[in-house]
Design a protein around this motif. Structure first.
Motif, PDB file in Angstrom:
ATOM      1  N   VAL A  89       0.847  -1.188   0.000  1.00  0.00           N
ATOM      2  CA  VAL A  89       0.000   0.000   0.000  1.00  0.00           C
ATOM      3  C   VAL A  89       0.882   1.237   0.000  1.00  0.00           C
ATOM      4  O   VAL A  89       1.848   1.330   0.768  1.00  0.00           O
ATOM      5  CB  VAL A  89      -0.924   0.016   1.235  1.00  0.00           C
ATOM      6  N   SER A 107      -1.384   3.783   8.285  1.00  0.00           N
ATOM      7  CA  SER A 107      -0.239   3.071   7.713  1.00  0.00           C
ATOM      8  C   SER A 107       0.381   2.123   8.727  1.00  0.00           C
ATOM      9  O   SER A 107       0.744   0.983   8.407  1.00  0.00           O
ATOM     10  CB  SER A 107       0.804   4.086   7.223  1.00  0.00           C
ATOM     11  N   VAL A 117       4.032  -1.042   3.569  1.00  0.00           N
ATOM     12  CA  VAL A 117       3.421   0.273   3.420  1.00  0.00           C
ATOM     13  C   VAL A 117       4.499   1.301   3.113  1.00  0.00           C
ATOM     14  O   VAL A 117       5.502   1.401   3.830  1.00  0.00           O
ATOM     15  CB  VAL A 117       2.654   0.689   4.696  1.00  0.00           C
ATOM     16  N   SER A 188      -0.042  -2.275  -4.654  1.00  0.00           N
ATOM     17  CA  SER A 188      -1.334  -2.949  -4.744  1.00  0.00           C
ATOM     18  C   SER A 188      -2.497  -1.985  -4.587  1.00  0.00           C
ATOM     19  O   SER A 188      -3.605  -2.242  -5.071  1.00  0.00           O
ATOM     20  CB  SER A 188      -1.452  -4.025  -3.654  1.00  0.00           C
ATOM     21  N   CYS A 189      -2.271  -0.880  -3.876  1.00  0.00           N
ATOM     22  CA  CYS A 189      -3.339   0.075  -3.600  1.00  0.00           C
ATOM     23  C   CYS A 189      -2.722   1.407  -3.222  1.00  0.00           C
ATOM     24  O   CYS A 189      -1.664   1.446  -2.570  1.00  0.00           O
ATOM     25  CB  CYS A 189      -4.221  -0.436  -2.455  1.00  0.00           C
ATOM     26  N   VAL A 191      -3.657   4.898  -1.164  1.00  0.00           N
ATOM     27  CA  VAL A 191      -4.584   5.563  -0.252  1.00  0.00           C
ATOM     28  C   VAL A 191      -4.262   7.049  -0.264  1.00  0.00           C
ATOM     29  O   VAL A 191      -3.112   7.442  -0.011  1.00  0.00           O
ATOM     30  CB  VAL A 191      -4.467   5.008   1.178  1.00  0.00           C
ATOM     31  N   LEU A 535      -8.772  -6.187  -0.599  1.00  0.00           N
ATOM     32  CA  LEU A 535      -7.600  -5.803  -1.378  1.00  0.00           C
ATOM     33  C   LEU A 535      -6.843  -7.031  -1.856  1.00  0.00           C
ATOM     34  O   LEU A 535      -6.336  -7.066  -2.986  1.00  0.00           O
ATOM     35  CB  LEU A 535      -6.678  -4.907  -0.538  1.00  0.00           C
ATOM     36  N   SER A 539      -6.207  -7.529  -5.640  1.00  0.00           N
ATOM     37  CA  SER A 539      -4.820  -7.546  -6.083  1.00  0.00           C
ATOM     38  C   SER A 539      -4.515  -8.794  -6.889  1.00  0.00           C
ATOM     39  O   SER A 539      -3.807  -8.746  -7.898  1.00  0.00           O
ATOM     40  CB  SER A 539      -3.886  -7.464  -4.872  1.00  0.00           C
TER      41      SER A 539
END
Length: 553
Positions: A89, A107, A117, A188-189, A191, A535, A539
């Motif tokens: 992330v 996080s 993260v 993967s993502c 934020v 997720l 993913s």
């Protein structure tokens, strides 16, 4: 245009079979791999929110189950897929202290759940954090992208800076993502926070799932959504502000004009923030989650009375506050005055008035003089945070104030607020009611004297006083200044019986609710697990889809 019209019909039909829907969006794996919910949602214009809300359950069903439509066709691709990589992330922040704090705590929570993260901020924010000798380390990675600004953003430069960031930010962030992915697993993502709406565009362009961290109450999120996405909440048919406006909102007392976020008002001096928030809500179509810095028990009436307006999860993942025993990853942009805790040790229990108005806005010279006079008249011990502005002239305390209150209180540049609020000597918190400070007072169980200025602060102050019943609000005079008599009277109300016991009892009740939310079976833990599980599935689909795309090129 034909495909979009068909999708409208499909969403409008209550008996449409999933096989027919799959035929409309295509029977190829790529049609669902790259965030099915977003692909469905992107067809809808902003004026279609009524349809979206009406058919949200169907869209949610498709989001979860679309993969089943293609399972048979994609079995070979699935069997050949590479082993799943560790979820990665990237959390991207605007760089203001009030936005760094909740995103950093989120996080840390994700890292504790086993995710990699990367916390990304602008170079300007990174320099401030390093100056404070508090750049957090493991278990987080930190990366900074260029904002091409080079110095602290003064209040008078804010509009220019926001426009500048909208221009240079997307390219700088995309470059950072490529650099980070070259040294480790793919992101993967992403934020993002509400004040960088263009981050959603970057995620969409790179086909990376996106989550918005909403750093204000869910109540405020719904008010903004109603205003920006459904209809204009605050204006009359003539386009003027209706001063007698009341808003009936499910789960809340009747809202008056002064209870609503000021950024929605045409008279708000910070027009750029109205524009920024409007952009943020227009880009909700590009997202996959909204994560809210609140907890279920705190806003249960609003949550239960209002159906989620989005076709994907809106999850409460708060309170995203640091606890006193958490000394890692504070992220302070200013070095706190640590000896103020030693001074608090010398004060009697529940007697000290703690005053802090956040990290950005400063009160006027006239207002500072009224607060100083109220403190001096009250003779109560106080700890007052007065952070000078860094580029503009700062209001000054009256010359005689420091000498007259030398044995009464302390004035400091910056304070370790979590530790201060948790100290037994603190009896009340005079606060601007920013949501971080509001949640920190809730977590600490400290009654408040609300002194809101802009934005969501006025709504937060209403919640603290009328819904949570753990504080009071100050009332301004005709000149916009809160007089010394009013400041003193409200402090005395909170610190003397019979109101003191009542407010303290309610504050402690909310403290226990916050602790429950943060426990293993609380809303924070359960919703964070749901986010990570969702997720993980998304993913895996994206990795398979990316692989298929590369093989076909």
């Amino acid at each position: 245009m034909g495909k979009r019209r068909k999708l409208h019909l499909a969403l409008a039909g209550s008996t449409t079979k999933t096989s027919q829907i799959s035929e409309e969006v295509g029977r190829k794996e790529s049609a669902f791999c790259s965030q099915t919910s977003r692909k469905l949602f992107i067809f809808l214009n902003s004026e279609d929110w009524g349809l979206v809300r009406a058919r949200a359950p169907l869209i949610r069903y498709l989001t979860v189950n679309m993969g089943l439509l293609f399972r048979e066709e994609s079995s070979l691709a699935t069997s050949m897929a590479a082993p799943p990589q560790k979820l990665h992330v990237m959390a991207v922040t605007f760089g203001a202290q009030g936005l760094i704090n909740p995103l950093l705590q989120l996080s840390k929570n994700l890292a504790a759940a086993g995710l990699l993260v990367t916390f990304a901020a602008t170079d300007s924010a990174g320099r401030k954090m390093r100056d404070a000798k508090d750049v957090p380390g493991s278990p987080l990675r930190f990366a900074f992208f260029s904002d091409e600004w080079g110095h602290h953003v003064g209040q008078s430069e804010f509009d220019a800076y926001m426009a500048h960031m909208a221009s240079v930010g997307p390219g700088s962030l995309a470059q950072l993502i490529r650099a980070v992915e070259s040294r480790g697993p793919p992101v993967s993502c992403i934020v993002g926070d509400p004040f960088l709406p263009w981050v959603a565009d970057v995620a969409h362009a790179l086909q990376i799932p996106y989550a918005l961290l909403w750093s204000q109450p869910y109540t405020v999120f719904l008010l903004y959504f109603r205003h920006y996405c459904l209809h204009n909440l605050l204006l009359s048919s003539s386009g003027a502000v209706d001063d007698d406006l009341t808003v009936d909102f499910p789960g809340l007392p009747e809202l008056r004009h002064r209870d609503l976020p000021t950024y929605l008002l045409p008279t708000s001096p910070l027009v750029v923030l109205n524009t920024t928030l409007s952009n943020t809500f227009s880009k909700l179509k590009l997202g996959n989650w909204v994560l809210v810095n609140s907890f279920d028990d705190l806003e249960c009436d609003v949550i239960q009375s209002n159906q989620s307006p989005l076709p994907y999860p809106v999850l409460t993942v708060g309170p995203l506050t640091r606890y006193p025993d958490d000394t890692e990853s504070r992220g302070d942009m200013w070095q706190p005055t640590s000896d103020c805790l030693d001074w608090l040790d010398t004060q009697a229990s529940s007697t000290v008035v703690y005053i802090s108005f956040g990290s950005y806005l400063q009160r006027s010279q006239a207002q500072m003089e009224e607060i100083a006079a109220a403190l001096r008249r009250s003779r109560r011990p106080f700890l007052w945070v007065v952070k000078p502005l860094e580029k503009e002239a700062s209001p000054e305390l009256p010359e005689e104030f420091t000498a007259a209150t030398a044995g009464q209180g302390r004035v400091v540049y910056w304070a370790p607020q979590v530790e201060v609020l948790s100290h037994a000597s603190v009896g009340c918190f005079v606060t601007h009611c920013g949501w971080n400070s509001s949640l920190e007072s809730i977590v600490a169980g400290v009654p408040v004297v609300g002194f809101p200025e802009i934005g969501d602060q006025v709504t937060n102050a209403m919640l603290l006083e009328e819904v949570y019943e753990m504080g009071v609000r100050l009332r301004r005079g005709a000149d916009g200044v809160v007089g010394r008599e009013e400041v003193e009277a409200r402090m005395e109300e909170v610190l003397t019986e019979p109101r003191m016991s009542e407010l303290k009892k309610n504050a402690l009740r909310w403290r226990e609710a916050a602790r429950k939310a943060a426990s293993g079976d609380g809303s924070l833990s359960l919703n964070l697990k749901k986010f990570v599980d969702d997720l993980s599935v998304l993913s895996s689909e994206n990795s398979r889809c990316r692989g298929s795309g590369e093989n076909s090129q």
